[in-house]
Write a protein that holds these residues in place. Structure first.
Motif, PDB file in Angstrom:
ATOM      1  N   TYR A  62      -3.902  39.824 -18.831  1.00 29.58           N
ATOM      2  CA  TYR A  62      -4.178  39.334 -20.190  1.00 29.58           C
ATOM      3  C   TYR A  62      -3.041  39.712 -21.144  1.00 29.58           C
ATOM      4  CZ  TYR A  62      -6.448  38.889 -24.754  1.00 29.58           C
ATOM      5  OH  TYR A  62      -6.738  38.555 -26.057  1.00 29.58           O
ATOM      6  N   LEU A  63      -2.537  40.929 -21.036  1.00 29.85           N
ATOM      7  CA  LEU A  63      -1.424  41.354 -21.893  1.00 29.85           C
ATOM      8  C   LEU A  63      -0.189  40.484 -21.667  1.00 29.85           C
ATOM      9  CD1 LEU A  63      -1.590  45.268 -21.552  1.00 29.85           C
ATOM     10  CD2 LEU A  63      -2.562  43.850 -23.385  1.00 29.85           C
ATOM     11  N   VAL A  64       0.128  40.245 -20.400  1.00 32.90           N
ATOM     12  CA  VAL A  64       1.317  39.462 -20.077  1.00 32.90           C
ATOM     13  C   VAL A  64       1.136  38.000 -20.488  1.00 32.90           C
ATOM     14  CG1 VAL A  64       2.786  38.644 -18.192  1.00 32.90           C
ATOM     15  CG2 VAL A  64       2.000  41.027 -18.222  1.00 32.90           C
ATOM     16  N   ASP A  65      -0.020  37.426 -20.191  1.00 28.25           N
ATOM     17  CA  ASP A  65      -0.259  36.018 -20.513  1.00 28.25           C
ATOM     18  C   ASP A  65      -0.207  35.758 -22.016  1.00 28.25           C
ATOM     19  OD1 ASP A  65      -0.537  35.452 -17.843  1.00 28.25           O
ATOM     20  OD2 ASP A  65      -2.735  35.415 -17.875  1.00 28.25           O
ATOM     21  N   ASN A  66      -0.622  36.770 -22.814  1.00 25.50           N
ATOM     22  CA  ASN A  66      -0.659  36.597 -24.266  1.00 25.50           C
ATOM     23  C   ASN A  66       0.502  37.294 -24.966  1.00 25.50           C
ATOM     24  OD1 ASN A  66      -3.445  35.229 -24.998  1.00 25.50           O
ATOM     25  ND2 ASN A  66      -3.827  36.649 -23.302  1.00 25.50           N
ATOM     26  N   ASP A  67       1.442  37.775 -24.168  1.00 20.42           N
ATOM     27  CA  ASP A  67       2.663  38.420 -24.679  1.00 20.42           C
ATOM     28  C   ASP A  67       2.338  39.520 -25.692  1.00 20.42           C
ATOM     29  OD1 ASP A  67       5.437  38.708 -24.531  1.00 20.42           O
ATOM     30  OD2 ASP A  67       5.750  37.507 -26.337  1.00 20.42           O
ATOM     31  N   ILE A  68       1.396  40.372 -25.334  1.00 15.22           N
ATOM     32  CA  ILE A  68       0.991  41.479 -26.202  1.00 15.22           C
ATOM     33  C   ILE A  68       1.811  42.710 -25.831  1.00 15.22           C
ATOM     34  CG2 ILE A  68      -0.916  42.980 -26.918  1.00 15.22           C
ATOM     35  CD1 ILE A  68      -2.803  40.644 -26.168  1.00 15.22           C
ATOM     36  N   LYS A  69       2.732  43.097 -26.721  1.00 18.04           N
ATOM     37  CA  LYS A  69       3.663  44.180 -26.426  1.00 18.04           C
ATOM     38  C   LYS A  69       3.582  45.278 -27.467  1.00 18.04           C
ATOM     39  CE  LYS A  69       7.153  41.234 -24.173  1.00 18.04           C
ATOM     40  NZ  LYS A  69       8.560  40.769 -24.230  1.00 18.04           N
ATOM     41  N   GLN A  70       4.012  46.480 -27.065  1.00 19.51           N
ATOM     42  CA  GLN A  70       4.254  47.594 -27.984  1.00 19.51           C
ATOM     43  C   GLN A  70       5.716  47.988 -27.844  1.00 19.51           C
ATOM     44  OE1 GLN A  70       1.602  50.949 -27.753  1.00 19.51           O
ATOM     45  NE2 GLN A  70      -0.238  49.690 -27.564  1.00 19.51           N
ATOM     46  N   LYS A  71       6.436  47.919 -28.945  1.00 20.10           N
ATOM     47  CA  LYS A  71       7.864  48.261 -28.944  1.00 20.10           C
ATOM     48  C   LYS A  71       8.623  47.501 -27.859  1.00 20.10           C
ATOM     49  CE  LYS A  71       6.991  52.857 -30.870  1.00 20.10           C
ATOM     50  NZ  LYS A  71       7.128  54.331 -30.698  1.00 20.10           N
ATOM     51  N   GLY A  72       8.279  46.223 -27.713  1.00 19.88           N
ATOM     52  CA  GLY A  72       9.004  45.358 -26.806  1.00 19.88           C
ATOM     53  C   GLY A  72       8.595  45.447 -25.353  1.00 19.88           C
ATOM     54  N   GLU A  73       7.539  46.196 -25.037  1.00 21.32           N
ATOM     55  CA  GLU A  73       7.111  46.357 -23.644  1.00 21.32           C
ATOM     56  C   GLU A  73       5.603  46.165 -23.525  1.00 21.32           C
ATOM     57  OE1 GLU A  73       8.411  50.212 -22.373  1.00 21.32           O
ATOM     58  OE2 GLU A  73      10.434  49.512 -21.908  1.00 21.32           O
ATOM     59  N   TYR A  74       5.182  45.790 -22.327  1.00 21.09           N
ATOM     60  CA  TYR A  74       3.754  45.718 -22.028  1.00 21.09           C
ATOM     61  C   TYR A  74       3.273  47.121 -21.655  1.00 21.09           C
ATOM     62  CZ  TYR A  74       4.915  40.757 -21.647  1.00 21.09           C
ATOM     63  OH  TYR A  74       5.377  39.494 -21.900  1.00 21.09           O
ATOM     64  N   SER A  75       2.325  47.636 -22.427  1.00 24.95           N
ATOM     65  CA  SER A  75       1.932  49.042 -22.308  1.00 24.95           C
ATOM     66  C   SER A  75       0.595  49.202 -21.594  1.00 24.95           C
ATOM     67  CB  SER A  75       1.848  49.668 -23.704  1.00 24.95           C
ATOM     68  OG  SER A  75       1.260  50.946 -23.651  1.00 24.95           O
ATOM     69  N   LEU A  76       0.540  50.132 -20.671  1.00 29.21           N
ATOM     70  CA  LEU A  76      -0.726  50.459 -20.016  1.00 29.21           C
ATOM     71  C   LEU A  76      -1.759  50.939 -21.032  1.00 29.21           C
ATOM     72  CD1 LEU A  76      -2.511  50.945 -17.548  1.00 29.21           C
ATOM     73  CD2 LEU A  76      -1.361  53.155 -17.232  1.00 29.21           C
ATOM     74  N   THR A  77      -1.309  51.624 -22.076  1.00 31.62           N
ATOM     75  CA  THR A  77      -2.240  52.110 -23.104  1.00 31.62           C
ATOM     76  C   THR A  77      -3.009  50.958 -23.745  1.00 31.62           C
ATOM     77  OG1 THR A  77      -0.771  53.967 -23.572  1.00 31.62           O
ATOM     78  CG2 THR A  77      -2.433  53.466 -25.218  1.00 31.62           C
ATOM     79  N   SER A  78      -2.350  49.811 -23.931  1.00 29.60           N
ATOM     80  CA  SER A  78      -3.036  48.638 -24.493  1.00 29.60           C
ATOM     81  C   SER A  78      -4.155  48.173 -23.574  1.00 29.60           C
ATOM     82  CB  SER A  78      -2.034  47.502 -24.716  1.00 29.60           C
ATOM     83  OG  SER A  78      -1.031  47.867 -25.625  1.00 29.60           O
ATOM     84  N   LEU A 121      10.019  45.942 -18.179  1.00 32.06           N
ATOM     85  CA  LEU A 121       9.127  45.351 -19.177  1.00 32.06           C
ATOM     86  C   LEU A 121       7.914  46.221 -19.480  1.00 32.06           C
ATOM     87  CD1 LEU A 121       9.237  41.603 -18.035  1.00 32.06           C
ATOM     88  CD2 LEU A 121      10.458  42.692 -19.929  1.00 32.06           C
ATOM     89  N   GLY A 122       7.949  47.481 -19.093  1.00 30.18           N
ATOM     90  CA  GLY A 122       6.880  48.390 -19.483  1.00 30.18           C
ATOM     91  C   GLY A 122       5.940  48.768 -18.356  1.00 30.18           C
ATOM     92  N   THR A 123       5.083  49.741 -18.650  1.00 23.54           N
ATOM     93  CA  THR A 123       4.195  50.312 -17.635  1.00 23.54           C
ATOM     94  C   THR A 123       3.133  49.329 -17.163  1.00 23.54           C
ATOM     95  OG1 THR A 123       2.901  51.274 -19.451  1.00 23.54           O
ATOM     96  CG2 THR A 123       4.548  52.686 -18.393  1.00 23.54           C
ATOM     97  N   ALA A 124       2.567  48.551 -18.082  1.00 20.00           N
ATOM     98  CA  ALA A 124       1.550  47.579 -17.683  1.00 20.00           C
ATOM     99  C   ALA A 124       2.151  46.524 -16.755  1.00 20.00           C
ATOM    100  CB  ALA A 124       0.933  46.925 -18.917  1.00 20.00           C
ATOM    101  N   HIS A 125       3.341  46.047 -17.085  1.00 21.12           N
ATOM    102  CA  HIS A 125       4.027  45.059 -16.249  1.00 21.12           C
ATOM    103  C   HIS A 125       4.344  45.644 -14.876  1.00 21.12           C
ATOM    104  CE1 HIS A 125       7.676  42.996 -14.717  1.00 21.12           C
ATOM    105  NE2 HIS A 125       7.041  41.914 -15.131  1.00 21.12           N
ATOM    106  N   ALA A 126       4.783  46.920 -14.845  1.00 22.09           N
ATOM    107  CA  ALA A 126       5.117  47.558 -13.563  1.00 22.09           C
ATOM    108  C   ALA A 126       3.908  47.601 -12.642  1.00 22.09           C
ATOM    109  CB  ALA A 126       5.656  48.961 -13.805  1.00 22.09           C
ATOM    110  N   ILE A 127       2.767  48.030 -13.178  1.00 21.42           N
ATOM    111  CA  ILE A 127       1.561  48.133 -12.344  1.00 21.42           C
ATOM    112  C   ILE A 127       1.111  46.752 -11.892  1.00 21.42           C
ATOM    113  CG2 ILE A 127      -0.849  48.914 -12.301  1.00 21.42           C
ATOM    114  CD1 ILE A 127       0.048  50.992 -14.484  1.00 21.42           C
ATOM    115  N   LEU A 128       1.247  45.755 -12.775  1.00 21.14           N
ATOM    116  CA  LEU A 128       0.843  44.397 -12.422  1.00 21.14           C
ATOM    117  C   LEU A 128       1.713  43.825 -11.311  1.00 21.14           C
ATOM    118  CD1 LEU A 128      -1.151  42.133 -13.121  1.00 21.14           C
ATOM    119  CD2 LEU A 128       0.509  41.296 -14.803  1.00 21.14           C
TER     120      LEU A 128
END
Length: 330
Positions: free
Chosen positions: A178-194, A81-88
């Protein structure tokens, strides 16, 4: 390091990519050793975010952390599910000063820094074609003012390489959640850049740090080249030929890594060859290649190649009588 490593198959069918050895050590071990050797403070914990790699791999990763005087912790990312999800996934370890590194590339850099000088550091490398990378823009004070994902239009040549420092792990965790709770994605993934962009908008000060060399380990050819560079870099820093190796009637052209209990007989090995433990090379010529553990090479000429664990590559020795002006090749 939860990815499948599909670009490096077949070598990642049985071993996750970060555990593929380069110059005798797994990629992830080299990353954490290089980071810890430059950092001046105490590293308390090393957390590994992995897929379902099995208990043996998890035990090995924990031992890498413990060898550096740190606690080793394992977390699992079950879905890509992306880099942000992985770190979380490592939320329980995101506290205080944190370094985040993606375990599919090797680096040459001075990673020493003042952990209190800014809110974060983003390691970057100047590249000729930045369109394939996320990049950063900086102002006249070298403060990062924008994070840009793979722009087809030139905005900066400072490519983000995948190593980050955060002074406040809790603050990072809050933005990731916050990204995960609000389903904020880039190209279908949660991005650390966001998350980085949100932190910047919340007045966090990030600055770039420069690496000297960036070694991709994404496919076979890149791993072979990375092995060459690491052998060059480490030849005066590490004992590369194990004392238990048996070398009979052979020539070793350094730099090479020769692991424990390796047998090399009637062979020319090197330069830029790594041979894993318990492997056997007989009547061979091999250069610029990697041979992993418990493998056998016999009567072959090998170059620019990569052989996995418990592999066997043998050819028949020939008795020839070859006449004048004869051309023969296989």
């Amino acid at each position: 390091m939860a990815g499948r490593g599909s670009r490096l198959r077949p070598h990642t069918l049985t071993v996750p990519k970060p555990l593929v050895p380069v110059a005798g050590k797994p990629i992830v071990q080299r990353i954490v050793e290089d980071l810890s050797s430059s950092f001046k403070g105490q590293i308390d914990e090393i957390a590994f975010i992995i897929g379902d790699f099995g208990q043996e791999v998890e035990t090995h990763l924990v031992s890498i952390a413990e060898s550096l005087g740190a606690k080793g912790t394992i977390y699992h990312q079950d879905q890509p599910l992306g880099t942000a999800h992985a770190i979380l996934c490592a939320a329980d370890s995101l506290d205080g000063n944190c370094l985040v590194a993606f375990a599919d590339t090797l680096f040459r850099a001075d990673f020493s820094f003042d952990p209190n000088a800014q809110d974060g550091l983003i390691w970057v490398k100047t590249v000729e074609d930045p369109s394939a990378y996320g990049v950063v823009q900086t102002d006249e004070n070298d403060k990062i003012i924008e994070f840009i994902e793979k722009s087809p239009v030139f905005v900066s040549d400072k490519a983000i390489v995948g190593i980050y420092y955060f002074k406040d792990g809790q603050r990072l965790k809050k933005e990731l959640q916050y990204l995960v709770d609000n389903d904020i994605k880039q190209k279908g993934e949660y991005s650390l850049t966001s998350a980085l962009e949100n932190l910047k908008e919340d007045n966090a000060v990030f600055k770039p740090a420069i690496i000297d060399e960036w070694l991709d380990c994404g496919n076979k050819d890149f791993v072979v080249y990375s092995n060459q560079r690491i052998l060059d870099i480490k030849k005066d820093q590490e004992q590369l030929i194990d004392s238990s190796a048996t070398i009979e009637n052979s020539t070793i052209i350094e730099p090479c890594y020769i692991g424990p209990n390796v047998l090399i007989k009637n062979a020319v090995v090197g330069p830029y060859v790594s041979v894993g433990e318990n492997s056997k090379l007989e009547n061979c010529v091999i250069k610029n290649s990697l041979v992993q553990n418990d493998s056998i090479l016999k009567n072959v000429v090998v170059e620019d190649s990569m052989l996995g664990n418990k592999a066997s590559f043998e050819a028949k020795a020939r008795n020839l009588s070859l006449g004048d002006f004869t051309n023969y090749s296989e």
